[in-house]
Design an enzyme around this catalytic site. Structure first.
Site, mmCIF file in Angstrom:
data_model
loop_
_atom_site.group_PDB
_atom_site.id
_atom_site.type_symbol
_atom_site.label_atom_id
_atom_site.label_comp_id
_atom_site.label_asym_id
_atom_site.label_seq_id
_atom_site.Cartn_x
_atom_site.Cartn_y
_atom_site.Cartn_z
ATOM 1 N N ARG A 365 1.072 -1.149 0.007
ATOM 2 C CA ARG A 365 0.093 -0.068 0.056
ATOM 3 C C ARG A 365 0.843 1.426 0.014
ATOM 4 O O ARG A 365 0.525 2.305 -0.566
ATOM 5 C CB ARG A 365 -0.914 0.168 1.180
ATOM 6 C CG ARG A 365 -0.266 0.319 2.617
ATOM 7 C CD ARG A 365 -1.123 0.816 3.780
ATOM 8 N NE ARG A 365 -1.988 -0.091 4.118
ATOM 9 C CZ ARG A 365 -1.919 -0.721 5.363
ATOM 10 N NH1 ARG A 365 -0.896 -0.340 6.154
ATOM 11 N NH2 ARG A 365 -2.558 -1.671 6.098
ATOM 12 N N ASN A 489 -4.978 2.035 9.020
ATOM 13 C CA ASN A 489 -4.380 2.152 10.163
ATOM 14 C C ASN A 489 -3.899 0.899 10.653
ATOM 15 O O ASN A 489 -4.609 0.020 11.158
ATOM 16 C CB ASN A 489 -5.430 2.411 11.136
ATOM 17 C CG ASN A 489 -5.837 4.131 10.906
ATOM 18 O OD1 ASN A 489 -6.338 4.464 9.995
ATOM 19 N ND2 ASN A 489 -5.231 4.893 11.934
ATOM 20 N N ASP A 490 -2.745 0.528 10.535
ATOM 21 C CA ASP A 490 -2.087 -0.539 11.108
ATOM 22 C C ASP A 490 -2.709 -0.998 12.430
ATOM 23 O O ASP A 490 -2.608 -2.286 12.610
ATOM 24 C CB ASP A 490 -0.507 -0.524 11.088
ATOM 25 C CG ASP A 490 0.195 -0.466 9.881
ATOM 26 O OD1 ASP A 490 -0.228 -1.094 9.020
ATOM 27 O OD2 ASP A 490 1.273 0.121 9.695
ATOM 28 N N HIS A 491 -2.969 -0.268 13.169
ATOM 29 C CA HIS A 491 -3.413 -0.929 14.686
ATOM 30 C C HIS A 491 -4.933 -0.670 14.753
ATOM 31 O O HIS A 491 -5.414 -1.164 15.727
ATOM 32 C CB HIS A 491 -3.054 0.198 15.593
ATOM 33 C CG HIS A 491 -1.384 0.188 15.621
ATOM 34 N ND1 HIS A 491 -0.640 -0.637 16.480
ATOM 35 C CD2 HIS A 491 -0.585 0.744 14.938
ATOM 36 C CE1 HIS A 491 0.654 -0.715 16.283
ATOM 37 N NE2 HIS A 491 0.783 0.227 15.376
#
Ligand code: GLC
Length: 801
Positions: A365, A489-491
């Site tokens: 991405r 949002n990786d989290h």
């Protein structure tokens, strides 16, 4: 010009930043590259050089997480006859100098120092015709009297494969072979371990100079001396190198030249640090090639020619878009430093900087987004990356998350809900720039489940549609896309670990992708797919209508237990910025709600130097262990700011869009909180800044390699100044501060140079009232290919009102 109290100043005419102090809170780096050999160098001469990949092609060393920071680097030592030793980069000697200045510019850095009547100027840049880092040193005797000195050029060499070196270097160093070759006047370095990733590519590393060396050293530890380091090497102190070769151990390349200068004389010595591939496959051929390269570089005038070529590359790159606007610091960002940083991320994704250790490879991405800034400058380059990324998509339509195209390492695939979608925007951006639909026809294989084998080649168009199907096959109970391992949002992942959590951000992304695909399908005359995309779009918009509004803003999603994420009912993280801005970007919300949501962002998330990503921060144990105020837990996530800027631009609120744009320019932040609080480069965006819930509010974290580079570039050039390529043509749609009287942009577009003059007689923030091309009024605010196909240049006048 910049505030005098700051230890740096911009020279916009020369696209340069100069430094009057070396001891910044962190290295402020510049990247030097010719596309295959790369380096970064700091304001103090620290830095490293790598061939193709920072993971496995590391030519010189750099000590991450070290004290002192920022070493080693590309070092010159000058020893005067009285024993004084100094460096034009100030470091590593740290000897007090009579004058000192460093500068970074497009693809080169310079260091100028004076000591006791001798001036040294060092210019570092990459050759264009060979893989060589040129260290161009000029010594000038400023006094009438003759001067003698000894010059030493030094760099510490590396074992190429970074993680192997860190883990096993103590064994692998016996595969080091570093010798001075008198015929070539070069230190030649071979790293012969079988643990090379690609033996065919293993290079001969050379370090040579235009002048015959008086002595040399290939042994780092002998060069420095026991319990010393590069700051006070014993051999420099002795005034002569030990002529030591190295067969196993810690390698370096050091060359020495005794220099005698008549009164006011000047002397140039250039050093060449470079690579020739083939060291382990055909050494003789590699040596021959090295000799040829060095001979070519030593021809008088060759160094100047290489420098000129480097400059030409940058002139072309930046010349695609230049503006004149009534805001000095924004103009400098848009014309020079932001597009420079966009080249960095296009080349290195998130992998390498003075704080990023170089092992992250290509983020799927990430790179798809990075190339958005190249799609309008170098569509061919963007297309190359797009095709590579498509080859990392699996047949079910999802994409791997991280790949190492240069490192022979299998990609990492923990399925995210968003990776594949970014490809659509990149394909659209390329078509929007060059109008060439054939990019969709290229046949690209999918990646098999084994993550190695290319299978079933299909057109890029088919790849994009597979992505749509993947999203459609992974919808949750509300009809919104499942979070899967995470979204952008990786989290976000923990909200969906049980497999039920849904993401509104991806829903919005899906809608924008469908919209763009429908537009392209229309141009392809593919009515079936126009209808298909429209149908899916409607379905998704309906789901959003039912399940996304929280009262004053849009939700972020729904968790595994069907509780809302990003709602006023929650104790923490009640509002998230991305779903507010993307509702506008995807054009899928209701207008009054969009305005209300973006007003909520302003009220609750604007720190005055960046928007927070979510508020209030969560206690660390509820936020994937991210401390409050850091990164995705109440930090200022710079990339997310770009989308809010775009959204405000699209809503026509130029004043606010520019406030958001302006306040995040690093130089502006530094003027506000000072260099010691911000720490990062004044000319490059960082990934995040600490939010107010952290004691070090405002501090920049991980500068240079961030998606902020490309998105800010796109936000400023296409949405604020509003020169926006679309599938139909170039739209002119500025959103500007109401007190601007006007501005100009020179934009190269489809073979024509457009001189665009925007006038704002009524002091509005948005809205094109009238447009003229070469004095003739044209309808709407669109420039199409037909209108410019016969022209080399055109004057475009735009009246806002
Ligand atoms: C980092 C990652 C990027 C991710 C972002 C937000 O920038 O490189 O992939 O989307 O963080 O989590």
């Amino acid at each position: 010009m910049t505030n005098k109290a700051l230890p740096y100043a911009f020279d916009d005419q020369s696209r340069k930043i100069t430094f009057s102090r070396h001891d910044f809170p962190q290295p402020w780096i510049n990247y030097l590259s010719n596309g295959s050999l790369h380096a970064f160098v700091s304001q103090a001469g620290g830095g490293m050089c790598w061939y193709r990949t920072p993971m496995n092609g590391r030519i010189t060393r750099y000590r991450f997480y070290n004290q002192p920071i920022d070493s080693p680097g590309f070092y010159i030592y000058i020893r005067m006859t009285d024993g004084t030793v100094w460096s034009p980069t100030f470091r590593p000697c740290e000897t007090a100098l009579d004058q000192w200045e460093a500068a970074h510019s497009t693809g080169y850095s310079t260091f100028t120092a004076e000591k006791n009547g001798l001036r040294a100027t060092l210019k570092l840049f990459m050759a264009s015709d060979s893989d060589t880092l040129i260290w161009d040193l000029t010594l000038t005797n400023l006094q009438g009297e003759p001067v003698e000195c000894d010059v030493f050029a030094y760099t510490e060499l590396s074992q190429l494969a970074f993680t192997n070196e860190v883990n096993l270097g103590y064994y692998l160093k016996w595969n080091v072979n570093c010798q001075y070759n008198a015929d070539m006047n070069a230190v030649l370095y071979l790293y012969t371990s079988w643990m090379q990733v690609d033996v065919k590519r293993a290079p001969v590393v050379y370090f040579s100079a235009t002048e015959k060396a008086d002595s040399f050293c290939c042994n780092r530890d002998a060069f420095c001396g026991n319990y010393r380091d590069e700051r006070n090497p014993v051999q420099v102190e002795n005034g002569r190198l030990s002529n030591t070769n190295l067969f196993g151990g810690e390698p370096c390349a050091a060359l020495h030249h005794h220099v005698a200068l008549d009164g006011n004389a000047e002397k140039q010595i250039s050093f060449f640090l470079g690579v020739t591939p083939g060291a382990l496959t055909d050494y003789e051929a590699a040596l021959k090639q090295t000799l040829e390269t060095l001979c070519a570089l030593k021809v008088p005038g060759a160094v100047a020619t290489q420098f000129q070529k480097n400059r030409t590359w940058w002139d072309e790159q930046l010349g695609v878009y230049q503006c004149e606007i009534p805001d000095e610091s924004a103009m400098r960002q848009i014309n020079t430093w932001n597009p420079m940083q966009s080249v960095v991320t296009a080349r290195f994704s998130r992998s390498i900087s003075s704080s990023a250790s170089g092992i992250r490879g290509v983020g799927f991405r990430d790179s798809a987004q990075d190339m958005l800034a190249q799609a309008y400058r170098k569509p061919e380059w963007a297309k190359e990356m797009l095709y590579y990324l498509a080859s990392q998509q699996l047949e079910d339509g999802h994409a791997v998350h991280t790949c190492w195209p240069e490192d022979g390492r299998p990609p990492q695939d923990i399925t995210r809900s968003d990776d594949h979608i970014w490809m659509v925007y990149l394909a659209y951006a390329i078509i929007a720039e060059n109008g060439d639909l054939s990019v969709l026809d290229g046949e690209i294989p999918f990646l098999d489940q084994d993550y190695k084998t290319p299978v079933h080649p299909a057109s890029l168009w088919e790849h994009l549609l597979r992505g749509v199907q993947f999203t459609e096959n992974n919808l949750g109970e509300h009809g919104l896309p499942l979070i899967l391992f995470s979204d952008w949002n990786d989290h976000m992942g923990p909200f969906g670990r049980k497999g039920k959590g849904e993401t509104i951000f991806v829903s919005q992304q899906h809608i924008l992708a469908l919209k763009q695909l429908a537009e392209i399908a229309e141009l392809r005359g593919d009515q079936e797919n126009v209808e298909y995309c429209q149908k899916l779009m409607e379905k998704q918009i309906n789901a959003l209508k039912q399940y996304s509004w929280d009262g004053d803003w849009y939700l972020r999603g729904w968790d595994d237990d069907a509780k809302p994420i990003g709602s006023h009912v929650n104790d923490y993280a009640q509002i998230w910025v991305n779903t507010q801005s993307w509702m506008v970007m995807a054009g899928c919300g209701e207008v009054e709600k969009d305005y209300r949501a973006m007003d909520s962002v302003k009220e609750r998330m604007d720190t005055g130097m960046g928007l927070l990503i979510n508020v209030p921060s969560l206690p660390a144990d509820k936020a994937n262990n991210l401390p409050a105020g850091y990164s995705e837990n109440g930090g200022i996530f710079c990339q997310a700011n770009c989308w809010a800027i775009i959204a405000e631009g699209l809503l026509g609120r130029g004043d606010r869009a520019w406030q958001y744009y302006k306040q995040l320019i690093p130089h502006e932040v530094i003027q506000r909180i000072g260099i010691d609080a911000y720490k990062g480069e004044a000319y490059a965006y960082s990934s995040t800044m600490l939010g107010p819930d952290n004691e070090q509010f405002g501090q920049a974290c991980v500068s240079q390699v961030t998606g902020t580079a490309a998105w800010m570039d796109v936000a400023a050039t296409q949405y604020l100044l509003g020169i926006r390529p679309t599938a139909k043509g170039l739209v002119i749609d500025p959103s500007i501060p109401s007190d601007w009287k006007g501005y100009t942009v020179t934009r190269k577009y489809r073979g024509c140079t457009l001189h665009i003059r925007v006038e704002n007689p009524d002091g509005v923030q948005h809205g094109v009232k009238k447009m003229m091309m070469d004095q003739r009024e044209i309808p709407g605010n669109l420039i199409t290919s037909d209108m410019i196909s016969a022209k080399e240049s055109a004057e475009i006048q735009v009246i806002l009102g």
